[in-house]
Design a protein around this motif. Structure first.
Motif, PDB file in Angstrom:
ATOM      1  N   TYR A   1      -0.987 -75.317  17.191  1.00 55.96           N
ATOM      2  CA  TYR A   1      -0.200 -76.272  17.240  1.00 55.96           C
ATOM      3  C   TYR A   1       1.198 -75.516  17.824  1.00 55.96           C
TER       4      TYR A   1
ATOM      5  N   SER B   1      11.776 -85.340  11.841  1.00 53.03           N
ATOM      6  CA  SER B   1      10.385 -84.995  11.250  1.00 53.03           C
ATOM      7  C   SER B   1      10.369 -85.734   9.969  1.00 53.03           C
TER       8      SER B   1
ATOM      9  N   LEU C   1      -0.423 -81.516   8.033  1.00 54.01           N
ATOM     10  CA  LEU C   1       0.716 -82.356   7.899  1.00 54.01           C
ATOM     11  C   LEU C   1       1.902 -81.837   7.413  1.00 54.01           C
TER      12      LEU C   1
ATOM     13  N   GLN D   1      -1.178 -84.890  15.157  1.00 54.08           N
ATOM     14  CA  GLN D   1      -0.152 -84.012  14.355  1.00 54.08           C
ATOM     15  C   GLN D   1      -0.760 -82.773  13.771  1.00 54.08           C
ATOM     16  N   ARG D   2       0.058 -81.670  13.312  1.00 55.80           N
ATOM     17  CA  ARG D   2      -0.206 -80.519  12.933  1.00 55.80           C
ATOM     18  C   ARG D   2      -1.318 -81.162  11.650  1.00 55.80           C
TER      19      ARG D   2
ATOM     20  N   THR E   1       5.456 -82.554  10.145  1.00 58.31           N
ATOM     21  CA  THR E   1       5.014 -83.806  11.277  1.00 58.31           C
ATOM     22  C   THR E   1       6.305 -84.775  12.083  1.00 58.31           C
TER      23      THR E   1
ATOM     24  N   LYS F   1       2.368 -90.111   9.725  1.00 58.64           N
ATOM     25  CA  LYS F   1       2.132 -88.688   8.955  1.00 58.64           C
ATOM     26  C   LYS F   1       0.357 -88.622   8.709  1.00 58.64           C
TER      27      LYS F   1
ATOM     28  N   MET G   1       3.520 -80.045  16.397  1.00 64.09           N
ATOM     29  CA  MET G   1       2.463 -81.060  17.225  1.00 64.09           C
ATOM     30  C   MET G   1       1.490 -79.985  17.472  1.00 64.09           C
TER      31      MET G   1
END
Length: 598
Positions: free
Chosen positions: A490, A580, A527, A523-524, A530, A555, A589
């Motif tokens: 990410y 965020s 979470l 998303q990562r 995010t 999220k 991200m």
């Protein structure tokens, strides 16, 4: 003579002192006896974690009320309110299982107009007797606790409330376990009866009006529920309201990533400004929502259609009519595989989905329910059965209500009112007699489109405002990681030995001009950091930029799509992370992609 007088005075003083000491000893003994008698009355333990709320500042609920009870209690203004329902009148005796952290404190406990003060000074958790209060009515009792003074920074900690006395003799009701659902409160439902001669139902029509003052944050007023999904309006925050339409997958799971490809909900078409994606945690499937500032006191109309296809699927389509706009608008149309059915189980419900809002009452009115069969004939539904969920049916909370008021039905829940309706009671409203006037030929007709991810070979990052390249994220954190095809790597804003203030941006060069219908974001996966609010800009030359607008991401770990209202042709695009979910200046991200629709 003086010696005799002095002797008599001394004898008198000694006598008085002995009497006083005897009296003090008796008072101490009586107080101890009274406390012991009170403690023996306290038969029932009420955990604060499931039954208490912060009233003056609801934002403190999560930090002060937990599975361990009341903690982080520092403010005199904090009012902690606990609710217990009793089925008898008379004395209600109370005790607190509490301890002081360092010093001592004085606390006030109030029921109605009667208050009692206690001291918390023990360093270990133990029961402190409060006293007995007169309860003159059956139903929910509101017990308030508030700090008066303290010698330390904290008033102490309270894990439980103990109750006893005459008022509990006929039974008590409170949340004993499963505190998350107990704090949300009972959901309430209306199951509508389809006329027996209606045949196959293709359309379900309903109306909702939320009375003024009942549009509380955390409320979902679901209008058109059916066997495979739901459709209604929500209050998501003080500044955001939504129209929400979701369809469950036939594959049973709480994780949308587990759904096999042949059982995934397929988006056929969505309306303007509607966002689509997947949902989980309460079953999984396809979800769509439109941010729309609907108003309490206005009446909104809902139309839901279902039609089986030839390949063992069913298409579900939702339309919304707002009086402020004056025409029917498409929300979304979804295809559900392994399903072949017309509409079943028409129903409505009202729920609170925020635990801190379970202490407040909300109400919705449900008006003018109709169904239309495959031959085009309308049938009015005037009979409905009121029910509640497990939180209500198992006796954890009895603040549920529903029924009819003249020509409409209503639902009410939460807030600890005592005049509840019996679950599984049926009601018949006054018939309207006039079928909905809908010109179906003017409705936006969904057509299936396939979203194909674009090949990102040759795509490069040509600019970014920040990235974590100081080792703070190990081997990842770079802007280029959003194009590597690995959702476990990410981009992250710089934080290790550096700072970066939002908004952040990443500019992508696709290598050539492409026609694009939308974007995909992942998303990562843990979470953290995010992205919530973002903007997308496009350019032909990486110099002049056109904004495509602001968008919102959930999220969630699944891939989320943003479909453009019209296809756009460009070579460069800029992802701008503005806000965020955690409210900090950091953002992350995992993947960014684009798609074409065919």
């Amino acid at each position: 003579m003086k010696i005799k007088i002095y002797s008599k005075l001394i004898l008198l003083l000694l006598t008085q002192c002995l009497w006083a000491c005897s009296s003090c000893s008796k008072l101490d003994s009586d107080a101890k006896t009274n406390d012991e008698a009170l403690l023996s009355e306290l038969k029932i333990i009420v955990p604060l974690s499931g039954n208490a709320w912060l009233v003056d500042d609801i934002s403190l609920n999560e930090s002060m009320i937990s599975d361990q009870g009341l903690k982080n209690w520092t403010k005199e203004t904090s009012l902690i309110r606990t609710f217990v329902r009793v089925d008898a009148t008379g004395e209600l005796c109370l005790g607190l299982n509490a301890k002081a952290l360092k010093g001592s404190s004085k606390v006030k406990v109030t029921i109605g107009d009667e208050s009692k003060e206690i001291a918390i000074h023990k360093q270990e958790m133990g029961v402190i007797p409060v006293g007995c209060f007169n309860v003159s009515q059956k139903g929910y009792v509101q017990i308030d606790i508030q700090g008066i003074s303290k010698t330390d920074s904290h008033f102490g900690e309270v894990s439980q409330l103990l109750i006893g006395g005459e008022a509990i003799a006929a039974g008590t009701y409170f949340v004993k376990d499963d505190f998350y659902w107990g704090r949300r409160g009972p959901s309430v439902h209306l199951g509508y009866e389809i006329p027996s001669d209606a045949g196959d139902i293709e359309w379900f029509y309903n109306e909702i009006e939320v009375p003024e003052g009942n549009d509380l944050v955390g409320s979902y007023y679901m209008a058109n529920g059916f066997g495979e999904g739901y459709f209604g309006i929500q209050v998501n925050s003080e500044t955001e309201r939504r129209i929400l339409f979701s369809v469950w997958s036939s594959f049973k799971t709480d994780n949308p990533n587990d759904i096999p490809e042949d059982e995934k909900i397929k988006l056929l078409r969505k309306g303007a400004d509607v966002k689509t994606g997947e949902f989980g945690n309460e079953g999984s499937g396809g979800q769509s929502y439109r941010i729309y500032d609907w108003k309490a006191g206005n009446r909104y109309r809902f139309l839901l259609g279902a039609k089986p296809t030839n390949d063992n699927c069913t298409d579900y389509t939702a339309y919304f009519f707002a009086p402020e706009i004056g025409n029917w608008e498409l929300i979304a149309s979804f295809r559900r595989p392994k399903t072949s059915t017309y509409l079943t189980r028409p129903h409505s419900f009202l729920e609170n989905f925020m635990t801190e809002m379970g202490q407040f009452t909300r109400k919705g009115t449900y008006l003018n329910q109709w169904v239309r069969n495959t031959e085009g004939t309308w049938f009015e539904m005037t009979k409905a059965t009121f029910t509640t969920d497990a939180t209500g049916s198992n006796g954890a909370r009895l603040d549920y209500d529903g029924g009819k008021e003249g020509d409409h039905f209503y639902l009410r829940n939460c807030g600890f009112f005592s005049d509840n309706e019996t679950s599984n009671t049926s009601f018949t409203r006054t018939a309207n007699g006039t079928a909905p006037a809908i010109d179906f030929s003017k409705l936006e007709i969904p057509s299936i489109s396939t979203q194909t991810l674009m090949d990102r070979t040759g795509w490069t990052i040509v600019d970014f405002s920040t990235q974590e390249d100081q080792g703070g994220e190990g081997d990842t954190g770079r802007a280029a990681d959003v194009l590597d095809g690995d959702e476990n790597t990410y981009w992250h804003s710089c934080w290790s030995g550096c700072t970066a203030a939002a908004p952040h941006h990443i500019t992508v060069d696709m290598g050539q001009a492409n026609t694009v219908n939308g974007f995909c974001f992942t998303q990562r996966q843990n979470l953290s950091r995010t992205v919530q609010d973002l903007e997308i800009q496009i350019s032909d030359d990486n110099a002049s930029w056109e904004s495509l607008g602001d968008f919102v991401l959930e999220k969630a770990t699944n891939q989320q799509t943003i479909e453009l209202n019209t296809a756009k042709t460009f070579r460069y695009f800029k992802f701008i992370a503005k806000v965020s979910h955690d409210g900090t200046d950091n953002a992350a991200m995992a993947e960014i992609a684009a798609f074409i629709a065919e």
